[in-house]
Write an enzyme that holds these catalytic residues in place. Structure first.
Site, mmCIF file in Angstrom:
data_model
loop_
_atom_site.group_PDB
_atom_site.id
_atom_site.type_symbol
_atom_site.label_atom_id
_atom_site.label_comp_id
_atom_site.label_asym_id
_atom_site.label_seq_id
_atom_site.Cartn_x
_atom_site.Cartn_y
_atom_site.Cartn_z
ATOM 1 N N GLY A 1 0.928 -1.258 -0.065
ATOM 2 C CA GLY A 1 -0.001 0.011 0.034
ATOM 3 C C GLY A 1 0.810 1.162 -0.088
ATOM 4 O O GLY A 1 2.031 1.149 -0.499
ATOM 5 N N SER A 2 0.436 2.178 0.419
ATOM 6 C CA SER A 2 0.983 3.551 0.730
ATOM 7 C C SER A 2 2.187 3.730 1.592
ATOM 8 O O SER A 2 2.223 2.954 2.577
ATOM 9 C CB SER A 2 -0.090 4.637 0.727
ATOM 10 O OG SER A 2 -0.452 4.546 2.154
ATOM 11 N N GLY B 1 0.451 4.744 5.171
ATOM 12 C CA GLY B 1 -0.216 3.562 5.947
ATOM 13 C C GLY B 1 0.694 2.801 6.304
ATOM 14 O O GLY B 1 0.772 2.340 7.336
ATOM 15 N N GLY B 2 1.599 2.210 5.312
ATOM 16 C CA GLY B 2 2.678 1.313 5.859
ATOM 17 C C GLY B 2 3.463 1.486 6.990
ATOM 18 O O GLY B 2 3.779 0.808 7.721
ATOM 19 N N GLU C 1 5.425 -3.228 1.284
ATOM 20 C CA GLU C 1 5.766 -2.481 0.118
ATOM 21 C C GLU C 1 5.076 -1.389 0.346
ATOM 22 O O GLU C 1 3.743 -1.343 0.182
ATOM 23 C CB GLU C 1 5.175 -3.429 -0.839
ATOM 24 C CG GLU C 1 5.419 -2.879 -2.547
ATOM 25 C CD GLU C 1 4.730 -3.536 -3.473
ATOM 26 O OE1 GLU C 1 4.353 -2.876 -4.451
ATOM 27 O OE2 GLU C 1 4.961 -4.866 -3.252
ATOM 28 N N CYS D 1 2.464 -0.692 -8.959
ATOM 29 C CA CYS D 1 3.572 -0.220 -8.101
ATOM 30 C C CYS D 1 4.974 -0.297 -8.894
ATOM 31 O O CYS D 1 5.919 0.605 -8.298
ATOM 32 C CB CYS D 1 3.478 -1.346 -6.930
ATOM 33 S SG CYS D 1 3.754 -2.826 -7.370
ATOM 34 N N GLU E 1 6.477 9.483 -5.910
ATOM 35 C CA GLU E 1 5.335 8.717 -6.415
ATOM 36 C C GLU E 1 4.128 9.422 -6.706
ATOM 37 O O GLU E 1 3.567 9.829 -5.584
ATOM 38 C CB GLU E 1 5.327 7.149 -5.820
ATOM 39 C CG GLU E 1 4.042 6.269 -6.588
ATOM 40 C CD GLU E 1 3.905 4.968 -6.001
ATOM 41 O OE1 GLU E 1 3.153 4.197 -6.614
ATOM 42 O OE2 GLU E 1 4.120 4.961 -4.949
#
Length: 514
Positions: free
Chosen positions: A221-222, A225-226, A245, A282, A375
């Site tokens: 995810g982001s 959040g990660g 990731e 991704c 990103e």
């Protein structure tokens, strides 16, 4: 107070489709984790768990039409893309079943006593054992391959670890359907349904990573959040491995010689890669270093032609659409940034692909243009025009870790002339997968694959794709001077399970035909 409802939403319209679940409470999470923990013994037999993985693949195949239709309704990714993704997911499950059959992942090593060594070596026998319950956080952009039945789940089950999956809110109905298929596979192979748990809701995700019986976590995810979950995993009284990731720019370097040789082909290839899946991969190439001059101009012209042909598309949800539109606008507003094909909003539900250009010198020294080195999820890429090798090198020196890094070389450079080897050496520290004359979109499921990279691409050095992904959910244990009768069968001298192993420094392979 009633639990919050979980709705399936159509991203093509932004309208709710149906209620499919309710958000899990802390008690629900506790129940799912404890049930998974209790069921872990059912996965101890390698024959059983290989059969479970193969049965799951077969049942997912059989339910293909129903699952693909549900996923398309929730993600707008299209039936062709989703059919291929489901096939990839089934192949991945079968691949891990084969790894379980083979047994090499157990890493069996036996050293018999040696009194002549300095210091003397006692009887030592080593293998890898499963960690326990694994928390899996599903991805938004891959409702099959990186979600409930995806690589984290498949590799954890292959290791002998039950999983509790936190469903992604963008495809809750698909998640429920797939979980049902996995539960049916469990029933047909004599495994408790609880080896695959499913919970919904943000709070459930937080509770999951903090549960004392969760032994490890996998996340896609982001960065935001990660990183929050990674920090929570590390802050526990007993910290756990968190394989996340998080995000990747996936830089591409085009040499002047490559642009002179095939500018149009590179431009067209870049367009196809950065717009694939509406830019929601991704490994989308988000930054391209292209030379100034006529050859670089020809590359941009081909890129522009192909991006215009790509047309508008629907992102996974309207929140992502809003973030893409705002992010593209903020980047385009920076000084010296041009938009040969402007990315941004289409109609009220779609986005238009595009790309931005900027002098590479703007990215070499920091400042507001650093936004271009972050990103932007969706169909946009940044082309930094460099004038000479020093400018390209200066930009590369400022990049964070990535999943991939790509270089496009001329035929002579690929044959060893010029700077090809030097560029590979510069890109290798930046990424987990380095490509030459290709495009990073598309991650093959193969033993040699590595899908990971330096932070912030991932929070560990492991891969989430390929056979070695199983290693994330194992830990080594060595038995010293243990009587043969008390040893696990994997470590006994007669090798009753027929495992590959290293004995006294020499590799022994079982005779599969015996």
């Amino acid at each position: 107070m009633a639990a919050a409802q979980v709705w399936s939403v159509d991203p093509r319209t932004g309208k709710r489709r149906e209620q499919v679940a309710v958000e899990a409470t802390a008690a629900d999470v506790d129940h799912a984790v404890r049930a998974a923990h209790t069921a872990r013994g059912a996965l101890a037999d390698r024959v059983v768990r290989a059969a479970f993985l193969r049965t799951a693949a077969g049942l997912l195949d059989a339910a293909k039409d129903r699952l693909v239709a549900a996923a398309d309704a929730e993600t707008a990714l299209g039936t062709t893309r989703l059919t291929g993704e489901l096939a990839r997911t089934c192949y991945q499950l079968r691949s891990f079943a084969g790894i379980v059959d083979e047994g090499d992942f157990l890493g069996v090593v036996i050293d018999h006593p040696d009194d002549t060594a300095t210091p003397p070596v006692p009887d030592l026998r080593r293998l890898k054992v499963p960690l326990g319950v694994v928390a899996v956080y599903a991805a938004s952009n891959f409702p099959f391959a990186f979600s409930v039945p995806g690589g984290d789940t498949a590799s954890a089950l292959a290791a002998g670890c039950p999983v509790v999956v936190k469903a992604h809110p963008d495809h809750p109905h698909t998640s429920e359907l797939v979980a049902g298929v996995l539960h049916l596979a469990a029933e047909r192979t004599g495994v408790p349904r609880a080896v695959v748990g499913l919970v919904h809701g943000f709070d459930a995700g937080v509770a999951l990573v903090g549960h004392p019986l969760v032994a490890a976590a996998g996340f896609t995810g982001s960065v935001r959040g990660g990183r929050a979950l990674f920090d929570a995993a590390a802050a526990r009284p007993v910290p756990i491995p968190f394989h996340g990731e998080l995000g990747s720019l996936n830089p591409v370097v085009v040499t002047a010689a490559a642009a002179a040789e095939r500018a149009a082909a590179i431009g067209a290839g870049l367009a196809g890669s950065m717009t694939l899946g509406v830019g929601q991969f991704c490994v989308k190439p988000g930054l391209v270093l292209a030379p100034t001059g006529a050859d670089g101009d020809a590359l941009l012209a081909a890129l522009a032609d192909e991006v215009k042909r790509a047309g508008e598309g629907v992102l996974l949800d309207h929140r992502m659409r809003d973030a893409f539109v705002a992010g593209a606008a903020a980047r385009a507003a920076l000084p010296d940034v041009d938009a040969p094909v402007a990315p941004g909003a289409g109609d009220e539900h779609t986005v238009s692909p595009g790309f931005l250009t900027v002098p590479a010198a703007r990215l070499a020294t920091g400042g507001p243009h650093d936004l271009l080195l972050e990103e932007c999820f969706g169909p946009v890429t940044v082309v930094a025009r460099y004038d000479g090798d020093d400018e390209a090198t200066a930009v590369l020196s400022r990049l964070p870790g990535n999943l991939t890094a790509t270089v496009h070389l001329s035929a002579a450079e690929a044959a060893g002339e010029g700077r090809g080897a030097e560029l590979l050496a510069r890109l290798t520290p930046l990424a987990g997968r380095v490509l030459v004359n290709g495009w990073p979109t598309g991650v093959a499921v193969a033993p040699a694959q590595h899908h990971g990279g330096p932070y912030p691409a991932t929070t560990s050095t492991s891969t989430s794709v390929g056979g070695t992904a199983v290693e994330r959910w194992l830990r080594p244990v060595a038995y010293q001077s243990t009587p043969e009768a008390l040893l696990p069968p994997e470590l006994r001298d007669d090798n009753p399970l027929g495992l590959p192993r290293r004995v006294d420094g020499r590799m022994e392979l079982p005779d599969r035909d015996a």
